[in-house]
Scaffold this motif. Sequence first.
Motif, PDB file in Angstrom:
ATOM      1  N   VAL A 140     -37.563  37.962 -65.263  1.00  0.00           N
ATOM      2  CA  VAL A 140     -36.482  38.946 -65.340  1.00  0.00           C
ATOM      3  C   VAL A 140     -36.994  40.253 -64.733  1.00  0.00           C
ATOM      4  CG1 VAL A 140     -35.188  37.882 -67.197  1.00  0.00           C
ATOM      5  CG2 VAL A 140     -37.064  39.382 -67.792  1.00  0.00           C
ATOM      6  N   ASP A 141     -36.556  40.520 -63.517  1.00  0.00           N
ATOM      7  CA  ASP A 141     -36.928  41.714 -62.755  1.00  0.00           C
ATOM      8  C   ASP A 141     -35.918  42.793 -63.126  1.00  0.00           C
ATOM      9  OD1 ASP A 141     -37.289  43.683 -60.845  1.00  0.00           O
ATOM     10  OD2 ASP A 141     -36.945  42.395 -59.118  1.00  0.00           O
ATOM     11  N   THR A 142     -36.301  43.669 -64.068  1.00  0.00           N
ATOM     12  CA  THR A 142     -35.336  44.581 -64.690  1.00  0.00           C
ATOM     13  C   THR A 142     -35.269  45.924 -63.963  1.00  0.00           C
ATOM     14  OG1 THR A 142     -37.001  45.435 -66.246  1.00  0.00           O
ATOM     15  CG2 THR A 142     -35.737  43.516 -66.940  1.00  0.00           C
ATOM     16  N   TRP A 143     -34.042  46.327 -63.606  1.00  0.00           N
ATOM     17  CA  TRP A 143     -33.834  47.687 -63.093  1.00  0.00           C
ATOM     18  C   TRP A 143     -33.164  48.516 -64.180  1.00  0.00           C
ATOM     19  CZ3 TRP A 143     -29.647  50.909 -62.825  1.00  0.00           C
ATOM     20  CH2 TRP A 143     -29.906  52.153 -62.227  1.00  0.00           C
ATOM     21  N   TRP A 144     -33.777  49.665 -64.480  1.00  0.00           N
ATOM     22  CA  TRP A 144     -33.204  50.647 -65.407  1.00  0.00           C
ATOM     23  C   TRP A 144     -34.020  51.913 -65.302  1.00  0.00           C
ATOM     24  CZ3 TRP A 144     -35.552  51.647 -70.524  1.00  0.00           C
ATOM     25  CH2 TRP A 144     -36.769  50.976 -70.709  1.00  0.00           C
ATOM     26  N   GLN A 145     -33.709  52.903 -66.111  1.00  0.00           N
ATOM     27  CA  GLN A 145     -34.353  54.212 -66.014  1.00  0.00           C
ATOM     28  C   GLN A 145     -34.488  54.843 -67.401  1.00  0.00           C
ATOM     29  OE1 GLN A 145     -31.159  55.887 -63.564  1.00  0.00           O
ATOM     30  NE2 GLN A 145     -32.549  55.944 -61.820  1.00  0.00           N
ATOM     31  N   THR A 146     -35.296  55.892 -67.460  1.00  0.00           N
ATOM     32  CA  THR A 146     -35.351  56.687 -68.689  1.00  0.00           C
ATOM     33  C   THR A 146     -33.944  57.080 -69.117  1.00  0.00           C
ATOM     34  OG1 THR A 146     -37.510  57.586 -68.067  1.00  0.00           O
ATOM     35  CG2 THR A 146     -36.258  58.815 -69.714  1.00  0.00           C
ATOM     36  N   GLU A 147     -33.137  57.457 -68.153  1.00  0.00           N
ATOM     37  CA  GLU A 147     -31.803  57.983 -68.451  1.00  0.00           C
ATOM     38  C   GLU A 147     -30.830  56.904 -68.914  1.00  0.00           C
ATOM     39  OE1 GLU A 147     -33.755  60.603 -65.325  1.00  0.00           O
ATOM     40  OE2 GLU A 147     -33.561  58.460 -65.718  1.00  0.00           O
ATOM     41  N   THR A 148     -31.063  55.641 -68.565  1.00  0.00           N
ATOM     42  CA  THR A 148     -30.096  54.592 -68.923  1.00  0.00           C
ATOM     43  C   THR A 148     -30.358  54.010 -70.303  1.00  0.00           C
ATOM     44  OG1 THR A 148     -31.301  52.692 -68.014  1.00  0.00           O
ATOM     45  CG2 THR A 148     -29.902  53.964 -66.483  1.00  0.00           C
ATOM     46  N   GLY A 149     -31.556  54.231 -70.852  1.00  0.00           N
ATOM     47  CA  GLY A 149     -31.863  53.770 -72.201  1.00  0.00           C
ATOM     48  C   GLY A 149     -32.304  52.330 -72.294  1.00  0.00           C
ATOM     49  N   GLY A 150     -31.892  51.482 -71.385  1.00  0.00           N
ATOM     50  CA  GLY A 150     -32.241  50.066 -71.412  1.00  0.00           C
ATOM     51  C   GLY A 150     -31.872  49.416 -70.096  1.00  0.00           C
ATOM     52  N   HIS A 151     -32.102  48.116 -70.016  1.00  0.00           N
ATOM     53  CA  HIS A 151     -31.843  47.365 -68.784  1.00  0.00           C
ATOM     54  C   HIS A 151     -30.404  47.540 -68.315  1.00  0.00           C
ATOM     55  CE1 HIS A 151     -34.984  44.405 -70.619  1.00  0.00           C
ATOM     56  NE2 HIS A 151     -35.566  45.461 -70.089  1.00  0.00           N
ATOM     57  N   MET A 152     -30.221  47.594 -67.008  1.00  0.00           N
ATOM     58  CA  MET A 152     -28.883  47.715 -66.429  1.00  0.00           C
ATOM     59  C   MET A 152     -28.578  46.563 -65.472  1.00  0.00           C
ATOM     60  SD  MET A 152     -27.690  50.523 -67.777  1.00  0.00           S
ATOM     61  CE  MET A 152     -26.462  51.344 -66.746  1.00  0.00           C
ATOM     62  N   ILE A 153     -29.528  46.271 -64.584  1.00  0.00           N
ATOM     63  CA  ILE A 153     -29.371  45.180 -63.622  1.00  0.00           C
ATOM     64  C   ILE A 153     -30.588  44.277 -63.780  1.00  0.00           C
ATOM     65  CG2 ILE A 153     -28.963  44.550 -61.218  1.00  0.00           C
ATOM     66  CD1 ILE A 153     -28.147  47.427 -60.659  1.00  0.00           C
ATOM     67  N   THR A 154     -30.358  43.004 -64.071  1.00  0.00           N
ATOM     68  CA  THR A 154     -31.471  42.089 -64.318  1.00  0.00           C
ATOM     69  C   THR A 154     -30.967  40.653 -64.348  1.00  0.00           C
ATOM     70  OG1 THR A 154     -33.186  41.436 -65.916  1.00  0.00           O
ATOM     71  CG2 THR A 154     -31.187  42.393 -66.816  1.00  0.00           C
ATOM     72  N   PRO A 155     -31.814  39.711 -63.952  1.00  0.00           N
ATOM     73  CA  PRO A 155     -31.461  38.314 -64.200  1.00  0.00           C
ATOM     74  C   PRO A 155     -31.409  38.036 -65.697  1.00  0.00           C
ATOM     75  CG  PRO A 155     -33.339  38.504 -62.689  1.00  0.00           C
ATOM     76  CD  PRO A 155     -33.117  39.857 -63.285  1.00  0.00           C
ATOM     77  N   LEU A 156     -30.611  37.060 -66.090  1.00  0.00           N
ATOM     78  CA  LEU A 156     -30.620  36.545 -67.452  1.00  0.00           C
ATOM     79  C   LEU A 156     -31.347  35.204 -67.422  1.00  0.00           C
ATOM     80  CD1 LEU A 156     -26.965  37.442 -68.463  1.00  0.00           C
ATOM     81  CD2 LEU A 156     -29.080  38.589 -69.157  1.00  0.00           C
ATOM     82  N   PRO A 157     -32.332  35.001 -68.310  1.00  0.00           N
ATOM     83  CA  PRO A 157     -33.246  33.863 -68.144  1.00  0.00           C
ATOM     84  C   PRO A 157     -32.583  32.494 -68.205  1.00  0.00           C
ATOM     85  CG  PRO A 157     -33.564  34.921 -70.284  1.00  0.00           C
ATOM     86  CD  PRO A 157     -32.686  35.816 -69.487  1.00  0.00           C
ATOM     87  N   GLY A 158     -31.454  32.382 -68.932  1.00  0.00           N
ATOM     88  CA  GLY A 158     -30.783  31.095 -69.019  1.00  0.00           C
ATOM     89  C   GLY A 158     -29.544  30.987 -68.170  1.00  0.00           C
ATOM     90  N   ALA A 159     -29.388  31.926 -67.238  1.00  0.00           N
ATOM     91  CA  ALA A 159     -28.147  31.931 -66.450  1.00  0.00           C
ATOM     92  C   ALA A 159     -28.369  32.190 -64.961  1.00  0.00           C
ATOM     93  CB  ALA A 159     -27.182  32.974 -67.023  1.00  0.00           C
ATOM     94  N   THR A 160     -29.104  33.228 -64.619  1.00  0.00           N
ATOM     95  CA  THR A 160     -29.081  33.768 -63.258  1.00  0.00           C
ATOM     96  C   THR A 160     -30.070  33.079 -62.325  1.00  0.00           C
ATOM     97  OG1 THR A 160     -28.733  35.900 -64.361  1.00  0.00           O
ATOM     98  CG2 THR A 160     -29.017  35.919 -61.963  1.00  0.00           C
ATOM     99  N   PRO A 161     -29.603  32.521 -61.210  1.00  0.00           N
ATOM    100  CA  PRO A 161     -30.544  32.095 -60.175  1.00  0.00           C
ATOM    101  C   PRO A 161     -31.327  33.315 -59.678  1.00  0.00           C
ATOM    102  CG  PRO A 161     -28.362  31.166 -59.792  1.00  0.00           C
ATOM    103  CD  PRO A 161     -28.210  32.189 -60.875  1.00  0.00           C
ATOM    104  N   MET A 162     -32.636  33.158 -59.502  1.00  0.00           N
ATOM    105  CA  MET A 162     -33.508  34.297 -59.209  1.00  0.00           C
ATOM    106  C   MET A 162     -33.889  34.322 -57.737  1.00  0.00           C
ATOM    107  SD  MET A 162     -35.948  33.675 -62.515  1.00  0.00           S
ATOM    108  CE  MET A 162     -35.928  31.914 -62.157  1.00  0.00           C
TER     109      MET A 162
END
Length: 659
Positions: free
Chosen positions: A420-442
């Motif tokens: 799960v290659d997670t994109w987010w920031q201090t300002e977003t508080g948590g993950h915003m764009i990321t694969p889901l381990p049981g769903a997303t082709p990577m």
Amino acid sequence: MSDTPAQAHERKVYYPGAQTVQSARISGMDAYRALCAEAQADYTGFWARLAREHLHWQQPFTHVLDDSHPPFFKWFDDGRLNVSYNCLDVHVQAGQGGKTALVFEADDGTVTRVSYQELLDKVSRFANALKALGVKKGDRVVIYMPMSVEGVVAMQACARIGATHSVVFGGFSAQSLHDRVQDAGAVVVITADEQRRGGKSLPLKTIVDEALNMGGCETVRHVVVYRRTGADCAFQPGRDLWMHELSAAQTADCPPEWVEAEHPLFLLYTSGSTGKPKGVQHSSAGYLLWAKLTMLWTFDIRPEDLFWCTADIGWVTGHTYITYGPLACGATEVVFEGVPTYPDAGRFWKMIEQHKVSIFYTAPTAIRSLIKAAETNPAVHPRNYKLDSLRILGTVGEPINPAAWEWYYENIGGGRCPVVDTWWQTETGGHMITPLPGATPMVPGSCTLPLPGITAEVVDETGHDVPWGTGGILVIKKPWPSMIRTIWGDPERFKKSYYPEELGGYYLAGDGAVRDATDGYFTITGRIDDVLNVSGHRMGTMEIESALVSHPLVAEAAVVGRPDDITGEAICAFVVLKRSRPEGDEARQIANELRQHVGVEIGPIAKPKDIRFGDNLPKTRSGKIMRRLLRSLAKGEAVTQDTSTLENPAILEQLGKAN
């Protein structure tokens, strides 16, 4: 952000294994799309359902989103709750008090296990101690601590009594600490005598004294000191107090302070190359909801998992994925004091084997440095360790180069663990764009798709969507519960920095991105201010770095720009090889080989004009590359910025010569 051709290598797609899909909380792309459709059909209803299902409310909310004064959005604002209660009490009351909450491994390998009941007791005693010192709801407390159980306790104790904490990374200088204490108006500073990292003792209390002696911090009434090493340190009578003595004098009964949903849980200062640090302010309810949801969705956390995030609590990753998210889920997690290369570069793999870690979350910079270590010293190669307990891998902090992604996937995950290659920031508080381990082709190098409820898009400078396949500016179009609320004490700077008028009310992430023309996957191309303009061609530094790292000789690369009389900007690359640093003719030969490689991967316009080789790159103690220092080196300027947070300051001299 780029208008150059995509990298020449074939776009690889990796699919989650059937077993992972079948057992995942979000199982398959249809389940992902159903959640996205729910959010699109009834945006506030979607968030209200999740907030009611996943948080304990002392006073239930009736308002979901107040968007009457954008960009100062409020979520669940008439509800009341307590973050610490949601992280600790709920599990103890559910009969899980004996479950291990924290597995703390010290720098020297000593392991301490703390149950949920024990953690609740520690937090309650220290929360009572803070109250005895006069700390009350709304007061700010600065925490300047090593990675430790006590660091987590200090943060949770503040949350328990409604104090707003501001954690300062233990590698920051006295000046940086002073600026944050002063801006926050802190009444208490919590620190330690020393911290231990890589076999070395580093003073913290001494740095606190230096910071407070600079003046302008008169709001500080007390300095509370955790005895980590037992080293001698100066004590100012009446002001300085031992943490263990304060806690021992208190009971383990501390009823939580029920606070408004919008009550500031913490301030976390982000610093750039210029300007005053920005105190990012986060709420209580919205932040905690997203911390918990992303643990459930992105990491598919289960009761039997052992989760390990290698970040420091001084960064937002350590807040969300050490102190709050895992505990809100009732998970068991590893907290690590040391560094990945001590006593050798097999430390991470040894710990995964020893503790049977099932979910591992670390930074691409750490992965790349460990790739080099494994290439140069086969004894610390991950193949020598038993890593079959792993089921999910994650990356955080910056985009991961495709070559490093594939090494991570094959060598650490054995070709079976989703990344799960997670994109987010201090300002977003948590993950915003990321694969889901049981769903997303990577796809290596792509953070793939936004989480349900997150309206990410790529736009031009006027806020209009750009076609897929075209680079632009990453924005979030709708408010979300865990978003930054303001910059502490500077609402105008908040509006200007994150909601510029020209973007039409969208949140400006500050990153460039491109969506794949076929599946809409997001790839982050670097910070907007890291876009190079070479002879009118715009290129993201990340794509050039990825091209360099795809060469078999290269372990790590960082790319910056410098002024050039002919092309406007010239590309300057700082490169670490998987072998010893070359010099003289050999260095020039390898530099030319790398230029040709980049020319093939991206195009001739992307060839670096300067290539400089080093044994490593200038990094903070958390592993972040200090690119502003590289920009100074590239321009031939003397480095005058604060380098106190550097793990390896001597490297600056080595990186001075172009090839």
